[in-house]
Design an enzyme around this catalytic site. Structure first.
Site, PDB file in Angstrom:
ATOM      1  N   ASP A  88      13.430  53.880  83.130  1.00 32.25           N
ATOM      2  CA  ASP A  88      12.681  55.108  83.381  1.00 32.25           C
ATOM      3  C   ASP A  88      12.120  55.653  82.071  1.00 32.25           C
ATOM      4  O   ASP A  88      11.404  56.662  82.066  1.00 32.25           O
ATOM      5  CB  ASP A  88      13.523  56.146  84.108  1.00 32.25           C
ATOM      6  CG  ASP A  88      14.795  56.536  83.368  1.00 32.25           C
ATOM      7  OD1 ASP A  88      15.028  56.046  82.251  1.00 32.25           O
ATOM      8  OD2 ASP A  88      15.576  57.340  83.925  1.00 32.25           O
ATOM      9  N   SER A  89      12.392  54.951  80.968  1.00 35.52           N
ATOM     10  CA  SER A  89      11.711  55.231  79.701  1.00 35.52           C
ATOM     11  C   SER A  89      10.207  55.074  79.847  1.00 35.52           C
ATOM     12  O   SER A  89       9.443  55.558  79.004  1.00 35.52           O
ATOM     13  CB  SER A  89      12.223  54.292  78.605  1.00 35.52           C
ATOM     14  OG  SER A  89      12.184  52.941  79.027  1.00 35.52           O
ATOM     15  N   ASP A 127      16.109  50.847  86.513  1.00 37.53           N
ATOM     16  CA  ASP A 127      16.768  52.147  86.473  1.00 37.53           C
ATOM     17  C   ASP A 127      16.663  52.861  87.811  1.00 37.53           C
ATOM     18  O   ASP A 127      15.607  52.835  88.463  1.00 37.53           O
ATOM     19  CB  ASP A 127      16.122  53.040  85.412  1.00 37.53           C
ATOM     20  CG  ASP A 127      16.812  52.956  84.061  1.00 37.53           C
ATOM     21  OD1 ASP A 127      17.996  52.583  84.018  1.00 37.53           O
ATOM     22  OD2 ASP A 127      16.161  53.264  83.048  1.00 37.53           O
ATOM     23  N   LYS A 157      20.500  50.100  87.225  1.00 36.88           N
ATOM     24  CA  LYS A 157      21.230  50.830  86.186  1.00 36.88           C
ATOM     25  C   LYS A 157      21.229  52.307  86.521  1.00 36.88           C
ATOM     26  O   LYS A 157      20.234  52.846  87.008  1.00 36.88           O
ATOM     27  CB  LYS A 157      20.602  50.606  84.803  1.00 36.88           C
ATOM     28  CG  LYS A 157      21.346  51.328  83.672  1.00 36.88           C
ATOM     29  CD  LYS A 157      20.826  50.925  82.298  1.00 36.88           C
ATOM     30  CE  LYS A 157      19.491  51.515  81.951  1.00 36.88           C
ATOM     31  NZ  LYS A 157      19.544  53.007  81.831  1.00 36.88           N
ATOM     32  N   GLU A 159      23.016  56.286  85.036  1.00 38.43           N
ATOM     33  CA  GLU A 159      23.681  56.975  83.940  1.00 38.43           C
ATOM     34  C   GLU A 159      24.989  57.594  84.407  1.00 38.43           C
ATOM     35  O   GLU A 159      25.115  58.023  85.545  1.00 38.43           O
ATOM     36  CB  GLU A 159      22.755  58.053  83.364  1.00 38.43           C
ATOM     37  CG  GLU A 159      21.492  57.476  82.749  1.00 38.43           C
ATOM     38  CD  GLU A 159      20.559  58.539  82.172  1.00 38.43           C
ATOM     39  OE1 GLU A 159      19.515  58.158  81.603  1.00 38.43           O
ATOM     40  OE2 GLU A 159      20.879  59.750  82.285  1.00 38.43           O
ATOM     41  N   GLU A 226      24.121  54.305  74.220  1.00 40.23           N
ATOM     42  CA  GLU A 226      22.955  54.805  73.506  1.00 40.23           C
ATOM     43  C   GLU A 226      23.329  55.948  72.573  1.00 40.23           C
ATOM     44  O   GLU A 226      24.010  56.896  72.983  1.00 40.23           O
ATOM     45  CB  GLU A 226      21.881  55.277  74.485  1.00 40.23           C
ATOM     46  CG  GLU A 226      20.630  55.779  73.798  1.00 40.23           C
ATOM     47  CD  GLU A 226      19.462  56.025  74.727  1.00 40.23           C
ATOM     48  OE1 GLU A 226      18.402  56.470  74.239  1.00 40.23           O
ATOM     49  OE2 GLU A 226      19.590  55.760  75.940  1.00 40.23           O
TER      50      GLU A 226
END
EC number: 2.1.2.11
Length: 309
Positions: A88-89, A127, A157, A159, A226
């Site tokens: 999602d970057s 993501d 993925k 978080e 990260e």
């Protein structure tokens, strides 16, 4: 979650008839080594989570890059990158958003499908964007299934450690490979008030270690760390059976990932201090655009060889 069985025990070598002692085992053929190796090997199929588990056992380090479209993904796939992350970057570096929060599921499905179509070998991880899994484990499973069925990705993925454990466990039980993400979690930018290093201080370090072990216990096959102090990242890596992927987390992780536009020098302005730029594509593309403009203005393009009659 099973992350790959242990390698078979070696077959006993035949004894040397002259001495009665076992002969030295035969060296592996180059093709066998290449097939076993994660980077540059596994050429007849896509990389899987079992391959990543095998690399962890062998102590083999491996690279991961982000990708958001078919042409770029194809280049990285051909270069041998074993894992590509449709992050999602893209919100920051591809879609023009200020951060990752606005990225939608439909956008993630579209970009992920493009990356899958552009590749043949890499494991594609996508993501789950902000708002697509926080509501409930069932919401997480629904959206993970979308990414697997509509886009064809091999894993997702999300978080969080303890806070995402129930969602991770449900997805893994349903057959969705899950990569966890700890430390600086960009979807929490408003809660963090920016992008500070995470895990500094005893309490924060202990919580991150608990989160990592919880993610592993819930079935995650790998863990992104990260913006974490290198010493803490190395401690987490040593404590887990699953591989860790560092980004601003030092050299002690099992793998390293970078946002490709940062890595290739396409990002404008300031990039994070942990980024190493391996090219200057921003200047290259700018020079190409200026050269094209000059040719058009000066009537040098199109020339005869670019013209139909």
């Amino acid at each position: 979650m099973q992350h790959g069985s242990l390698p078979p025990a070696p077959t006993p070598s035949a004894a040397d008839p002259a001495t009665g002692t076992p002969a030295a085992p035969a060296a592996k053929a180059p093709a066998e080594k290449a097939q076993q190796s994660l980077y540059g090997g596994v050429t007849s199929r896509r990389v899987t989570v079992r391959d990543l588990a095998g690399a962890k056992r062998r102590g083999e380090r491996w690279p991961m890059l982000t990708a958001y479209d078919a042409p770029t993904a194809a280049i990285f796939d051909e270069a041998g990158i074993p894992v590509l992350l449709v992050g999602d970057s893209a919100g920051n570096c591809h879609l023009g958003y200020e951060n990752t929060v606005p990225v939608t599921m439909d956008e993630m499905v579209m970009m992920s499908a493009s990356v899958v179509r552009g590749t043949k070998r890499a494991l594609i991880v996508a993501d789950l964007p902000f708002g697509s899994y926080q509501e409930s484990p069932q919401q997480a499973l629904h959206n993970a299934v979308r990414l697997m069925k509509e886009a064809g990705v091999g894993a997702v993925k999300l978080e969080g450690g303890e806070r995402s454990a129930a969602a991770t466990e449900l997805m893994v039980q349903a057959g969705v490979p899950v990569m966890a993400h700890l430390g600086l979690t960009p979807q929490s930018v408003h809660a963090f008030g920016g992008y500070p290093v995470q895990g500094r201080g005893d309490e924060a370090a202990h919580q991150l270690l608990r989160d990592a072990k919880t993610a592993e216990a819930a079935g995650a096959f790998a863990l992104v760390l990260e913006a974490v102090p290198a010493e803490l990242a190395a401690q987490v890596t040593a404590s887990l059976h699953i591989p860790t992927v560092g980004i601003g987390a030092g050299a002690g992780c099992d793998a390293q990932v970078l946002v490709w536009t940062d890595m290739a020098g396409l990002t404008g302005g300031r990039v994070p201090s942990f980024v190493k730029q391996y090219a200057d594509l921003r200047s290259t593309l700018g020079d190409a655009a200026r050269a094209f403009s000059a040719d058009v203005i000066g009537a040098a393009f199109p020339a005869e060889e670019h013209t139909f009659h």
